[in-house]
Design an enzyme around this catalytic site. Structure first.
Site, mmCIF file in Angstrom:
data_model
loop_
_atom_site.group_PDB
_atom_site.id
_atom_site.type_symbol
_atom_site.label_atom_id
_atom_site.label_comp_id
_atom_site.label_asym_id
_atom_site.label_seq_id
_atom_site.Cartn_x
_atom_site.Cartn_y
_atom_site.Cartn_z
ATOM 1 C CE1 TYR A 122 -3.733 2.494 0.654
ATOM 2 C CE2 TYR A 122 -1.971 3.817 2.244
ATOM 3 C CZ TYR A 122 -3.335 3.677 1.377
ATOM 4 O OH TYR A 122 -4.010 4.905 1.309
ATOM 5 C CB CYS A 123 1.937 3.452 -2.633
ATOM 6 S SG CYS A 123 2.872 4.993 -2.851
ATOM 7 N N PRO A 124 1.098 5.169 0.562
ATOM 8 C CG PRO A 124 2.122 6.017 2.138
ATOM 9 C CD PRO A 124 2.324 4.822 1.236
ATOM 10 N N GLY B 42 -1.902 7.022 -2.584
ATOM 11 C CA GLY B 42 -3.293 6.696 -2.039
ATOM 12 C C GLY B 42 -3.904 5.665 -2.267
#
Length: 397
Positions: free
Chosen positions: A190-192, A195
């Site tokens: 998951y890449c912040p 998003g």
């Protein structure tokens, strides 16, 4: 990569890995939306599938844009690109335009635009969401389902796990992302910054985004330094006066110098993963290079070709589909099954791999279990042979 790459080992039975992975979103739109958390609820007439989807995704443009729950973070990343790009064009590109020509000006406008295109493509597309199965009517019966099964992938045994949230055995390389609360094909991380989750469908664009950011940082740093050099050669004060006269160029050099080490390190890490055909999740959890043989490694060139030289797979779910009138999901699923069986029989397409075997439905992916010795996957877990890449239902990222 899923059922086509491996056959299971165990008792002679056919075990569905996931519901609707090989089908269009029609069945997904029928079976999934009314059951968040496994509770069967009727659909509401006139709504689209994304409005009743049980995951934590956020949808825009009638379900055609799929993002994560923290979708607004992509605009923060956009600001980190647009702001220095505007300074670069105003205080570096335009002063050097007369000397370096129109090509330099056009390239300085196109490169950040392409980067933003990769960013929003990554953050606004379905990463490879696998639709959920309906919850079993008898919750007690689900507790008797084996938690793990073995499948063979390219001659290597891997373990797939039963996901209690999505109610199916996760395909190889799939993982349940706790941020968006759905299983993702070829889950990476998951890449912040974008998003959303990075998976099978958007991994290519994520790589292009990271690689292009790395090159752009070097591009900005180089031409900003060149402007300072030009100014120092024009005046009599040397480099000190040039630095005082071009504060924007100095700021940009410091800004992209810091950013370069972040994106360059990330680029090198993913170049390594791509060359070995590993995901970030697999590299952290399974340590193929140190403890296990990687069953997915096809050689460096083929691994790169698998990402950049193949067609992007279609979505497993059509989130823009309009739901029909309210109807019990279980009854509707039975109607779908009956309709498919009747159509297959009418077309003469019912073929089984062995006499007496139930024909495979198009709406499910199955793994064929040959009559081999019964093997308990828990023995492997106890013996340290767990080189699979599924995860228990609701696992963390």
């Amino acid at each position: 990569e899923n059922a086509s790459n491996g056959s299971p080992r165990g008792e002679p039975a056919r075990q569905p890995l996931s519901q609707g992975m090989a089908s269009a979103a029609t069945e997904a739109s029928r079976a999934q939306p009314g059951m968040p958390g496994g509770a069967g609820k009727g659909k509401q007439k006139g709504k689209r599938l994304h409005e009743t989807w049980p995951g934590k995704e956020r949808f825009f443009c009638a379900g055609h844009i799929v993002t994560g729950p923290y979708w607004w973070s992509i605009f923060g990343t956009t600001l980190l690109i647009v702001f220095p790009s505007a300074l670069f064009i105003a205080f570096v590109v335009l002063p050097l335009h007369g000397e370096l020509g129109t090509v330099f000006l056009v390239a300085s406008l196109v490169i950040p635009s392409v980067i933003l295109g990769f960013l929003f493509t990554t953050g606004c597309m379905d990463p490879g969401i696998i639709p959920r199965n309906p919850a079993p009517e008898n919750a007690i019966a689900e507790t008797s389902i084996p938690r793990t099964r073995e499948v063979e992938v390219n001659g290597h045994v891997v373990i797939v796990r039963y996901n209690e949230t999505c109610h199916f055995y996760q395909p190889p390389r799939a993982h349940h992302c706790s941020v968006i609360d759905d299983c993702i094909e070829r889950f990476d991380h998951y890449c912040p910054w974008v998003g959303t989750t990075i998976g099978k469908r958007n991994y290519r664009f994520f790589l292009l985004f990271v690689f292009s950011c790395t090159l752009y940082c070097a591009y900005v740093f180089g031409f900003s330094a060149y402007l300072v050099k030009v100014r120092s050669s024009e005046g009599s004060g040397g480099v000190v006066d040039a630095i005082k006269g071009e504060p924007a160029a100095i700021f940009l050099m410091a800004y992209v110098f810091i950013a370069f080490w972040f994106v360059a390190g990330l680029s090198c890490f993913h170049i390594y993963l791509l060359s070995k055909n590993q995901t970030t999740y697999e590299n952290i959890r399974y340590s193929y290079d140190r403890h296990h043989v990687n069953p997915y490694n096809r050689g460096c060139l083929m691994n790169w070709a698998d990402i950049f030289c193949v067609k992007i797979p279609a979505c497993n779910v059509n989130f823009a589909a309009v739901l029909k009138a309210e109807q019990d999901p279980a009854m509707e699923m039975q109607e779908v099954r009956a309709s498919e069986a009747a159509e297959a029989e009418g077309n003469g397409d019912e073929e089984a791999s062995s006499p007496g075997e139930t024909p495979r439905r198009n709406s499910e992916i199955v793994i064929e279990v040959p009559p081999v010795h019964k093997h308990d996957a828990r023995d492997d877990a106890a013996g340290g042979r767990d080189n699979g890449n599924g995860d228990s239902g609701g696992g963390d990222v």
